[in-house]
Design a protein around this motif. Structure first.
Motif, short mmCIF file in Angstrom:
data_model
loop_
_atom_site.label_atom_id
_atom_site.label_comp_id
_atom_site.label_asym_id
_atom_site.label_seq_id
_atom_site.Cartn_x
_atom_site.Cartn_y
_atom_site.Cartn_z
N ALA A 25 0.83 -1.21 0.00
CA ALA A 25 0.00 0.00 0.00
C ALA A 25 0.87 1.26 0.00
O ALA A 25 1.99 1.27 0.52
CB ALA A 25 -0.91 0.00 1.22
N ALA A 37 -8.24 2.71 6.34
CA ALA A 37 -7.95 1.87 5.17
C ALA A 37 -6.52 2.08 4.73
O ALA A 37 -5.93 3.15 4.92
CB ALA A 37 -8.91 2.19 4.03
N GLY A 39 -4.14 1.12 1.14
CA GLY A 39 -4.26 0.60 -0.21
C GLY A 39 -3.47 1.43 -1.20
O GLY A 39 -2.63 2.27 -0.81
N ARG A 40 -3.73 1.19 -2.46
CA ARG A 40 -3.09 1.96 -3.54
C ARG A 40 -4.18 2.71 -4.29
O ARG A 40 -5.22 2.14 -4.64
CB ARG A 40 -2.34 1.03 -4.50
CG ARG A 40 -0.96 0.65 -4.03
CD ARG A 40 -0.25 -0.17 -5.11
NE ARG A 40 1.12 -0.47 -4.73
CZ ARG A 40 2.16 0.30 -4.99
NH1 ARG A 40 1.98 1.45 -5.63
NH2 ARG A 40 3.38 -0.04 -4.61
N LEU A 42 -6.40 4.84 -3.44
CA LEU A 42 -7.73 4.79 -2.84
C LEU A 42 -8.60 5.91 -3.41
O LEU A 42 -8.17 7.06 -3.51
CB LEU A 42 -7.63 4.95 -1.32
CG LEU A 42 -6.96 3.79 -0.55
CD1 LEU A 42 -6.86 4.15 0.93
CD2 LEU A 42 -7.72 2.49 -0.74
#
Length: 388
Positions: A25, A37, A39-40, A42
């Motif tokens: 991420a 959260a 992530g990549r 987002l």
């Protein structure tokens, strides 16, 4: 009261995340002071109240934890004129530190647990995650409620007892039975409050060294996780004893990042390297600053000669050196001032890692490992001024 225009969400976009383990991420979404959260790329729905912070050239790591800070100032060994100053929230955040634990030292008379609690709550109001130990060098220890167990049970900021002094001419020279009773009081008080109830021991340069703690763990049912000795790098003999102690009892030890290493002191960098060479697991090692405490000098008879005030700059410098000189990879090194400390203090359920549900305590560092921004509970407390 929150302003109407204040963003409720924060989205950090960084170049890399060390949580402390490396993550795929690169985005961190923060909501209500926690990580919501990871992530990549987002995507946030249009119209949501989010502040986006672009920091693609920086690395996100868990904000550092300093378990030994004289937040009200230490000192006093040479009289009232030698009391050290209190620390500010800015001095903490600029070093990438998000959490501190306040301690009283030699002076439990002109400074009290009530003073310490007031300062801790002041730091919290300024955004720092701040806790405290009840007590001081003295036995019996000064407390807020008149009882160690009640302090732990009823005062949210109190997470343990300390710094109790052993093997030091300034200590109360506590007996084995006194130490055992106080540690058990802290343990039970912690159990009642859902806390670790850690006992943080100041170890001086006396000949007994860690013998009081070795005897405690050998002759009682107290588990090793209940106590942590600090300043174990005062001199080489004590450091070697600390290695034996850690290995024999599967115990944790804390090294102090001295900002000026004297003839006897060993730097935190050298101490960690030596303990690792002796086979002590890295997970059993922590580092702290002792900042705003006193670094007094005494003659052979114990007479006061002079004093310096400790700072927290060496903590980060020694940590950086451990990574830069390949003593430890960055993920393991982060444990020394992050995950390992959180475990010792009983805060591992919400601090020391970057994970969903954890406190959004995040430090952004550059490729030179220098702190550039510090977030605590999702609020940015420090950002380096890059203007010319």
């Amino acid at each position: 009261m929150e302003r109407a225009d204040e963003r409720l969400l924060t989205l950090l976009r960084v170049g890399r995340i060390q949580a402390p383990e490396p993550l795929a991420a690169t985005d961190i979404l923060i909501a209500d002071g926690r990580i919501a959260a990871l992530g990549r790329d987002l995507a946030i729905p249009t119209g949501w109240p989010v502040e986006v912070i672009e920091a693609r050239d920086l690395i996100a790591v868990p904000a550092f934890i300093d378990q030994h800070v004289h937040v009200t100032g230490g000192g006093g060994e040479g009289g009232c004129a030698t009391r050290c100053p209190a620390i500010s929230a800015a001095e903490i955040a600029v070093m990438g530190i998000g959490t501190v634990v306040g301690v009283l030292g030699t002076d439990g008379i002109s400074r009290s647990p009530a003073d310490l609690l007031a300062k801790v709550r002041g730091l919290k109001a300024e955004g720092i995650a701040a806790y405290m130990y009840t007590g001081s060098y003295r036995v019996p220890p000064p407390t807020l409620t008149g009882d160690v167990q009640r302090d732990l049970a009823w005062i949210p900021e109190v997470i343990g007892l300390g710094e109790l002094a052993i093997s030091d001419h300034r200590s109360s020279q506590p007996s084995h039975h006194e130490i055992a009773r106080l540690v058990s009081e802290a343990r039970v008080g912690g159990m009642l409050a859902g806390k670790r109830g850690i006992c943080h021991f100041h170890v001086g340069d006396g000949q007994r060294g860690l013998e009081p703690l070795r005897r405690l763990l050998a002759e009682t049912e107290i588990p090793a996780e209940q106590v942590i000795p600090t300043h174990v790098n005062r001199h080489r003999t004590l450091l070697e004893e600390a290695a034996d102690y850690a290995l024999a009892f599967e115990a944790s030890v804390d090294v102090t990042a001295f900002d000026e290493v004297g003839e006897e002191d060993i730097s935190a960098f050298d101490a960690v390297a030596r303990l690792l060479d002796r086979g002590v697991p890295v997970t059993r090692l922590t580092m702290s600053s002792d900042c705003n405490g006193s670094l007094p000098e005494f003659d052979a008879q114990g007479g006061y000669i002079g004093m310096r005030v400790a700072r927290n700059t060496a903590l980060i410098a020694d940590w950086q050196r451990l990574v830069n000189e390949a003593v430890l990879p960055i993920d393991q090194a982060l444990g020394l001032i992050g995950a390992n400390v959180a475990r010792v203090l009983g805060l591992e359920a919400h601090k020391g890692h970057l994970a969903v549900g954890f406190d959004a305590d995040i430090t952004l560092i550059d490729d030179d490992l220098q702190p550039q921004q510090t977030f605590v509970a999702g609020k940015r407390l420090y950002a380096r001024d890059l203007s010319p």
